[in-house]
Write an enzyme that holds these catalytic residues in place. Structure first.
Site, PDB file in Angstrom:
ATOM      1  N   ARG A 123      44.286  39.283  27.623  1.00  0.00           N
ATOM      2  CA  ARG A 123      42.822  39.771  28.438  1.00  0.00           C
ATOM      3  C   ARG A 123      43.452  39.402  29.839  1.00  0.00           C
ATOM      4  NH1 ARG A 123      40.462  36.855  23.907  1.00  0.00           N
ATOM      5  NH2 ARG A 123      40.663  34.936  25.097  1.00  0.00           N
ATOM      6  N   ARG A 124      44.558  39.429  30.007  1.00  0.00           N
ATOM      7  CA  ARG A 124      45.168  39.046  31.483  1.00  0.00           C
ATOM      8  C   ARG A 124      45.925  40.185  32.047  1.00  0.00           C
ATOM      9  NH1 ARG A 124      47.797  33.118  30.093  1.00  0.00           N
ATOM     10  NH2 ARG A 124      45.726  31.915  29.762  1.00  0.00           N
TER      11      ARG A 124
ATOM     12  N   ARG B 168      35.632  48.466  46.117  1.00  0.00           N
ATOM     13  CA  ARG B 168      34.619  47.635  47.013  1.00  0.00           C
ATOM     14  C   ARG B 168      33.762  48.833  47.426  1.00  0.00           C
ATOM     15  NH1 ARG B 168      35.852  48.417  52.107  1.00  0.00           N
ATOM     16  NH2 ARG B 168      38.071  49.204  52.719  1.00  0.00           N
TER      17      ARG B 168
ATOM     18  N   CYS C 192      40.281  50.304  48.912  1.00  0.00           N
ATOM     19  CA  CYS C 192      39.036  50.381  48.609  1.00  0.00           C
ATOM     20  C   CYS C 192      38.970  50.209  47.015  1.00  0.00           C
ATOM     21  CB  CYS C 192      38.622  51.806  48.947  1.00  0.00           C
ATOM     22  SG  CYS C 192      38.514  52.011  50.706  1.00  0.00           S
TER      23      CYS C 192
END
Length: 282
Positions: free
Chosen positions: A137-138, A183, A157
């Site tokens: 999960r990394r 973002r 972005c």
């Protein structure tokens, strides 16, 4: 209609009908004439696309899939921050006299880090983990490196990809899924461009790891339509959409670094007319 059209239309209507305006706020972007570029925006937009169902290409207007693929190769494969290595001019406004966009995007992908398995950059770390510990999960990348922001000509972005592998009952191949965190996004100019290119990236990595490309999830913190784009968006979402095209990669390619734009194949891509001379805020 293409599922990408369905998602795009719903998102644009939601922004226009329920979004908030930045008019009067202290905003950074400006139009070419020097006036401030305001937006109507929605916070926290999440769109999901299942690549096993169809490729998420917008048909309301054409997305230049080869150019979108070329840009993702520029960042992830060439690990370049110089527009001279890119076969389009979309980054020219942020490039210096030598063509560099600073320590952004491809530059960050090429920075090597020390792990217990050895020295690797972010791309090679993803490929290594998917091949050796696929259920981890990394497995993710991050371009938003605070210590280098002052040397970036544009803050990233689309800044993070998180990969997740599932084993589905009755299927031999593992399924590779991914989340793109963004973002900020100019919905008219960049939405389907980003969706298409990161879907292609997911397909490419899945193929290299012997997996099947599954869900692509797109998370946008600030999804906005610029004030001068509103009439264009309103006209666009009233168009008649078409069925999604068939899109695939050269099945003989399994080396991530051997893919080129010639390995992308697009069939039956019918679209509405292109919107020309879209004003871009910088």
């Amino acid at each position: 209609m293409s599922y990408a059209d369905e998602v795009f239309i719903a998102m644009c209507r939601d922004i226009l009908e329920n979004g908030t305006s930045t008019e009067g706020e202290a905003v950074r972007p400006k139009w070419e004439d020097g006036s401030y570029a305001y937006t109507v925006k929605r916070f926290g937009v999440v769109n999901r696309y299942d690549l096993r169902r169809e490729f998420p290409a917008l048909t309301l207007r054409k997305t230049a899939l080869k150019s979108a693929f070329d840009e993702i190769l520029w960042i992830w494969q060439k690990k370049s921050n110089n527009v001279n290595d890119l076969n389009s001019h979309i980054w020219d406004s942020w490039a210096d006299e030598d063509g560099s966009i600073g320590k952004a995007y491809g530059y960050q992908m090429g920075v090597k880090h020390i792990y217990k398995e050895g020295e690797m950059d972010q791309v090679d770390r993803v490929l290594y983990d998917l091949q050796h510990t696929p259920y981890s999960r990394r497995i993710l990348t991050n371009l938003y490196v605070h210590q280098d922001l002052h040397e970036m000509n544009l803050y990233p972005c689309a800044y993070s990809m998180t990969f997740n592998v599932t084993k589905e009952p009755g299927k031999e191949k593992l399924v590779l899924n991914a989340i793109l965190n963004q973002r900020s996004q100019d919905v008219l100019t960049a939405n389907n461009w980003n969706v298409a290119q990161y879907s292609l990236l997911l397909m490419m990595i899945a193929q290299c790891c012997g997996m099947e490309a599954g869900e692509f999830v797109h998370v946008i913190a600030d999804a906005h339509i610029y004030d001068r784009h509103i009439p264009l968006v309103k006209e666009l979402i009233e168009r008649t959409p078409y069925e999604a095209p068939k899109v695939w990669l050269n099945p003989e390619k399994t080396d991530f670094y051997s893919f080129t734009t010639d390995d992308l194949f697009v069939e039956n891509y019918q679209t509405g007319p292109q919107i020309k001379n879209i004003p871009v805020a910088v």
